[in-house]
Design a protein around this motif. Structure first.
Motif, mmCIF file in Angstrom:
data_model
loop_
_atom_site.group_PDB
_atom_site.id
_atom_site.type_symbol
_atom_site.label_atom_id
_atom_site.label_comp_id
_atom_site.label_asym_id
_atom_site.label_seq_id
_atom_site.Cartn_x
_atom_site.Cartn_y
_atom_site.Cartn_z
ATOM 1 N N SER A 7 0.834 -1.207 0.000
ATOM 2 C CA SER A 7 0.000 0.000 0.000
ATOM 3 C C SER A 7 0.865 1.253 0.000
ATOM 4 N N SER B 71 2.390 1.801 -3.509
ATOM 5 C CA SER B 71 1.378 2.229 -4.483
ATOM 6 C C SER B 71 1.033 3.701 -4.274
ATOM 7 N N ALA C 95 -11.788 5.122 -8.497
ATOM 8 C CA ALA C 95 -11.553 3.670 -8.536
ATOM 9 C C ALA C 95 -10.640 3.289 -9.700
ATOM 10 N N VAL D 233 -7.031 4.249 -8.912
ATOM 11 C CA VAL D 233 -6.389 3.288 -8.013
ATOM 12 C C VAL D 233 -5.875 2.089 -8.796
ATOM 13 N N GLU D 234 -6.711 1.528 -9.663
ATOM 14 C CA GLU D 234 -6.295 0.351 -10.435
ATOM 15 C C GLU D 234 -5.115 0.665 -11.349
ATOM 16 N N VAL E 82 -1.919 1.005 -9.204
ATOM 17 C CA VAL E 82 -1.456 -0.310 -8.763
ATOM 18 C C VAL E 82 -0.880 -1.098 -9.942
ATOM 19 N N ALA F 62 -6.430 -7.360 -0.750
ATOM 20 C CA ALA F 62 -6.558 -6.496 -1.932
ATOM 21 C C ALA F 62 -7.639 -5.432 -1.740
ATOM 22 N N HIS F 63 -8.772 -5.827 -1.177
ATOM 23 C CA HIS F 63 -9.873 -4.876 -1.009
ATOM 24 C C HIS F 63 -9.474 -3.752 -0.061
ATOM 25 N N ARG G 126 -6.917 -1.376 -1.794
ATOM 26 C CA ARG G 126 -7.609 -0.470 -2.724
ATOM 27 C C ARG G 126 -8.305 0.656 -1.962
ATOM 28 N N ARG G 127 -8.929 0.292 -0.865
ATOM 29 C CA ARG G 127 -9.660 1.269 -0.072
ATOM 30 C C ARG G 127 -8.716 2.339 0.480
ATOM 31 N N ASN H 251 -7.563 4.691 -2.350
ATOM 32 C CA ASN H 251 -8.699 5.501 -2.802
ATOM 33 C C ASN H 251 -8.993 6.627 -1.812
#
Length: 369
Positions: A213, A216, A243, A246-247, A250, A324-325, A328-329, A332
């Motif tokens: 994290s 990224s 969103a 973020v992708e 990463v 992963a979730h 991402r959070r 974001n």
């Protein structure tokens, strides 16, 4: 400090990385996920479930997953928002510039992981320092050149295990709303985590959850600075583009450079290559995430692209990243706060990169606003 070993095959195409990830029966993790051959007890202590194969991997992942209850996940999401807001407010008060990594990017994942495990704020910096040593691969900023990096690596792992022991001893048989209490007391069909399994999972959580994290987030500022039109697009409608941003961050960052697998039998095929039992293959995620067969213009930073196939969290299969979730959070929410509170934020220097063949890390990045 380690024998060179027999060499490996580099797996660089997206389709081959996905296939090897999916077929864990043919490409096993239990012999090690790094290129060098480490003693088995080292693999399992520092790799936890990522360095295991089924059925042991499935058992451990099932027990660990039992700690991630809906109530705890919801609380984690709320904690991320509160922590991100506090970190950016402190950043703004410091103004008008700083080292983005050590002042901002590093602290959200450290805080979230420590809070999840019930570790007090007084230990945040200790956890941060130990994970830097574990994943530094001997970078002289974290391991002086006159020290043995393997000994430093083992010492840092033992120190984190000791901290986990202290927290777990207080949690045993008690009820509290943190992950350590849930894991210490989790039981499925009479099966519970052993103390060593709890220790090694904690080391994995600290290292993987912190570094991926953090890096990224750090690379994200560089990409947004280098691509001001993409930053402006993101700021024009955060709800619409966050969103996707973020992708894309990463995908390009691919914080874990590579994981190794070992072939389980003769004749296993990837593309036009047949492998023999025991041969090492190394999955290079950054390469797969830049595969022209999957991503149009893959070296361009584009927050609107379709990134459903990005593999920075690992390919599909039993070893897909459990966090992963949450990662991402964190990215974001933190960037929403940064771009709202500090809209002029930009990198004012080049990333100072970690000397590592395992982590695509950023040690320092000067920023201004």
């Amino acid at each position: 400090f380690l024998p060179a070993g027999p060499g490996y095959y580099a797996i660089t195409k997206h389709a081959d990385i996905v296939e090897a990830s999916r077929r864990a029966d043919l490409f096993q993790s239990g012999k090690g996920v790094n290129v060098p051959d480490l003693p088995q007890e080292f693999n399992e202590f520092f790799g936890s479930m990522i360095a295991m194969d089924d059925p042991r991997h499935a058992r451990l992942r099932k027990l660990v997953s039992a700690g991630f209850t809906p109530r705890m996940l919801q609380r984690n999401m709320e904690d991320v928002e509160a922590a991100a807001k506090q970190i950016v407010e402190r950043l703004r008060e410091r103004g008008p510039g700083c080292d983005f990594v050590t002042t901002c990017a590093a602290w959200l994942p450290v805080k979230i992981i420590c809070d999840m495990m019930g570790i007090p704020e007084s230990q945040y910096e200790f956890v941060f320092d130990m994970t830097n040593i574990i994943l530094s691969q001997g970078d002289p900023e974290f391991v002086p050149e006159d020290e043995n990096p393997l000994e430093a690596f083992l010492g840092a792992g033992a120190a984190l295990a000791g901290l986990m022991d202290e927290i777990a001893d207080h949690a045993k048989g008690k009820d509290a709303d943190d992950l350590t209490h849930a894991l210490v007391n989790a039981e499925i069909d009479g099966d519970k985590l052993t103390r060593q399994e709890l220790q090694s999972f904690f080391v994995l959580l600290c290292a993987a959850g912190n570094e991926t994290s953090r890096n990224s987030i750090s690379w994200g500022l560089t990409y947004l600075t280098e691509n001001p039109e993409q930053k402006a697009l993101l700021q024009s409608d955060l709800d619409r583009y966050a969103a996707g941003a973020v992708e894309e961050i990463v995908r390009l960052a691919s914080p874990v450079i590579a994981f190794r697998r070992t072939v389980t039998r003769d004749g296993v095929q990837l593309g036009d290559k047949a492998f023999e039992e025991g041969e090492k293959v190394v999955l290079f995620y950054g390469s797969g995430n830049r595969d022209h067969d999957v991503f149009d213009d893959p070296y361009t930073f584009d927050i609107t692209r379709d990134n459903t196939n990005q593999i920075a969290f690992g390919g599909p299969g039993p070893h897909f990243c459990l966090g992963a979730h949450l990662a991402r959070r964190q990215i974001n929410v933190l960037y929403r706060e940064l771009l709202t509170q500090l809209p002029g934020l930009h990198a004012s220097g080049e990333p100072d990169r970690l000397r590592s063949s395992f982590i695509n890390g950023v040690k320092h990045l000067e920023c201004a606003w």
